[in-house]
Design an enzyme around this catalytic site. Structure first.
Site, mmCIF file in Angstrom:
data_model
loop_
_atom_site.group_PDB
_atom_site.id
_atom_site.type_symbol
_atom_site.label_atom_id
_atom_site.label_comp_id
_atom_site.label_asym_id
_atom_site.label_seq_id
_atom_site.Cartn_x
_atom_site.Cartn_y
_atom_site.Cartn_z
ATOM 1 N N LYS A 61 36.295 54.636 30.056
ATOM 2 C CA LYS A 61 37.069 54.306 31.263
ATOM 3 C C LYS A 61 38.264 55.245 31.379
ATOM 4 O O LYS A 61 38.877 55.613 30.365
ATOM 5 C CB LYS A 61 37.517 52.847 31.190
ATOM 6 N N SER A 117 38.190 45.898 37.154
ATOM 7 C CA SER A 117 38.496 47.288 37.458
ATOM 8 C C SER A 117 37.586 48.283 36.729
ATOM 9 O O SER A 117 37.574 49.465 37.056
ATOM 10 C CB SER A 117 39.959 47.585 37.089
ATOM 11 N N SER A 145 38.488 42.408 33.828
ATOM 12 C CA SER A 145 38.031 43.731 34.265
ATOM 13 C C SER A 145 36.877 44.322 33.471
ATOM 14 O O SER A 145 36.358 45.372 33.838
ATOM 15 C CB SER A 145 39.202 44.717 34.273
#
Length: 485
Positions: free
Chosen positions: A79, A154, A178
């Site tokens: 990420k 996210s 997330s």
């Protein structure tokens, strides 16, 4: 069949029996990215030249019998809020659009030590603030199951990349859901570890008391391998727990006879879609068939979790994001006449709307005259939420409910209504406030879109979470389903 459809231990066997090479695995990743990422848009930056060179090094090590560990040669995506040395890390924000870190996050270093291969960086909501990955400054990631729908957020890029078969594993971060929410939307397995289980050193902070890095994979067993590799005490992170990391694989026995499950009535109440409720009830029947029992319980302060979270997380964000000012790194506005103006213009031009909204909310909550009424009260409610969980765990082994109140929604459907968007995390946020571990595993479909089952455990008892998740997974076939791209 893709090599990434295999379990990690099977790939490991093929490598050591010389049926495949590390270069083959890396080729497979980049070939698949070339095929589908134009549609999915999960990756922000690729590490292709270095990854291919490193794969050749690892192939030579394999020839010399110097391969170590199960993650040897396995491609992985990271990420974009986890720093990677000399590989651009932007947090999907314009304000960090040109930022090349000079060090690796601890989790990235651990994976490098395990000889995994970093394929690239994954799209996300800007600074991890969002539930759909629509808040990225660069691109909108699509759900591989239906490209008109969001992948969640996210960590939307992290979940979508695994679901699309671009890489077998990714790292995400979870502040209010997330990892788990996009894992549910994309039909993959995502774990938020106990707060402190995994080092946050090198994770760009959103809300420091809530953020936690965790693994996203296609199955529970591989998830346990990845958590094993990234867990442990880190002197660089003062919130990292100085506890031994248990052998998570030993928990995957398939035996849950006598296990006591709590099902909070609040998690199956108003706002949870009927098909989602039914998928959870069907999952509970599967677990009953394996010898577990369940009872309805109450987590009475859950109804305050959403408001509590957005006060606390935004307050922490307003402090953490103060460092992005155009002076030390990242974007700097060219439209300023003086230093103060440069700060203002840089932040006005560099941050997106949602980030600005949360900074303002947090600054307001921390301001003189409002601190006691908002921030302090939210901290008190957080304690009550944590006590609710502790009370239930005195009598039960795990808590189970849906990961999300609905399946994925259409791109653009909720962008104009922040409060409706925030409500997507209503079932995951309490877990972060309490600091306990939780996993999302696939448990069904609604109109072709995946649904997730959330299994929550006691502090530092990821083993029990994995045990239940693995038993459920082995008794069903949801984890074997793949989107057609």
């Amino acid at each position: 069949m893709s090599l990434f459809d295999l379990k990690l231990k099977d790939v490991h066997t093929k490598l050591h029996e010389k049926e495949i090479s590390v270069s083959d695995l890396v080729d497979e990743a980049y070939k698949r990215i070339e095929q589908v990422d134009g549609q999915v848009e999960a990756f922000l930056a690729l590490n292709e030249e270095k990854a291919r060179a490193y794969a050749k090094e690892l192939d030579a090590a394999l020839d010399r019998s110097e391969a170590r560990g199960l993650l040897f040669g396995i491609p992985i995506g990271v990420k974009d809020n986890i720093v990677t040395k000399n590989l651009r890390t932007t947090c999907s924000s314009r304000i960090l659009g040109n930022f090349d870190p000079i060090y690796d996050a601890t989790v990235v270093h651990k994976l490098r030590e395990a000889q995994a291969v970093t394929i690239g960086k994954l799209n996300m909501d800007e600074f991890a603030m969002g539930s759909s990955t629509e808040n990225s400054a660069f691109q909108k990631t699509k759900n591989p199951w239906n490209l008109e729908y969001v992948p969640g957020g996210s960590s939307g890029g992290s979940a979508a990349a695994v679901a699309a078969g671009e890489v077998p594993f990714t790292l995400g971060s979870d502040t209010g859901g997330s990892i788990r929410q996009p894992a549910a939307y994309c039909g993959v397995v995502g774990l938020k570890p106990t707060y402190g289980r995994v080092s946050r050193y090198g994770l760009v902070a959103f809300a420091s008391s809530l953020d936690q890095i965790g693994p996203i994979t296609r199955n529970v067993e591989d998830n346990a391998y990845l958590l094993q590799a990234i867990s442990g005490h880190d002197p660089m992170d003062s919130t990292s727990a100085n506890l031994d990391v248990p052998d998570y694989l030993s928990a995957l026995t398939g035996d849950i006879k006598g296990l006591k499950i709590a099902v909070p009535k609040e998690y199956l109440g108003e706002g949870v879609k009927e098909e989602v409720k039914q998928s959870v009830l069907d999952a509970l029947k599967v677990l009953e068939g394996l010898g577990a029992t369940w009872e309805e319980v109450s987590l009475p302060h859950s109804k305050y979790a959403l408001a509590t979270y957005y006060l606390l997380a935004s307050s922490e964000a307003s402090a953490n994001l103060a460092r992005f000012d155009g002076v030390r790194y990242g974007f700097r506005s060219d439209n300023a006449d003086n230093l103060l103006d440069m700060y203002k213009q840089t932040r006005a031009e560099g941050f997106g709307d949602e980030v600005k909204r949360r900074i303002m909310l947090g600054t307001f909550a921390l301001s003189s005259g409002y601190y006691d009424a908002y921030y302090k009260k939210a901290q008190q409610v957080r304690t009550l939420i944590k006590q609710d969980f502790e009370k239930v765990f005195e009598q039960y082994d795990v808590i189970i409910g849906p990961t999300t109140p609905t399946p994925a929604f259409k791109i653009g459907e909720k962008t104009d209504d922040p409060l409706t968007m925030y409500a997507n995390d209503i079932l995951t946020i309490p877990v972060n406030l309490a600091g306990v571990p939780a996993i999302s595993v696939p448990c069904g479909f609604d109109n072709g879109l995946p649904l997730g089952l959330q299994i929550i455990g006691k502090h530092f008892d990821e083993g029990s979470v994995y045990r239940v998740a693995h038993a459920f997974e082995q008794a069903t076939d949801y984890h074997t389903k793949r989107p057609t791209l």
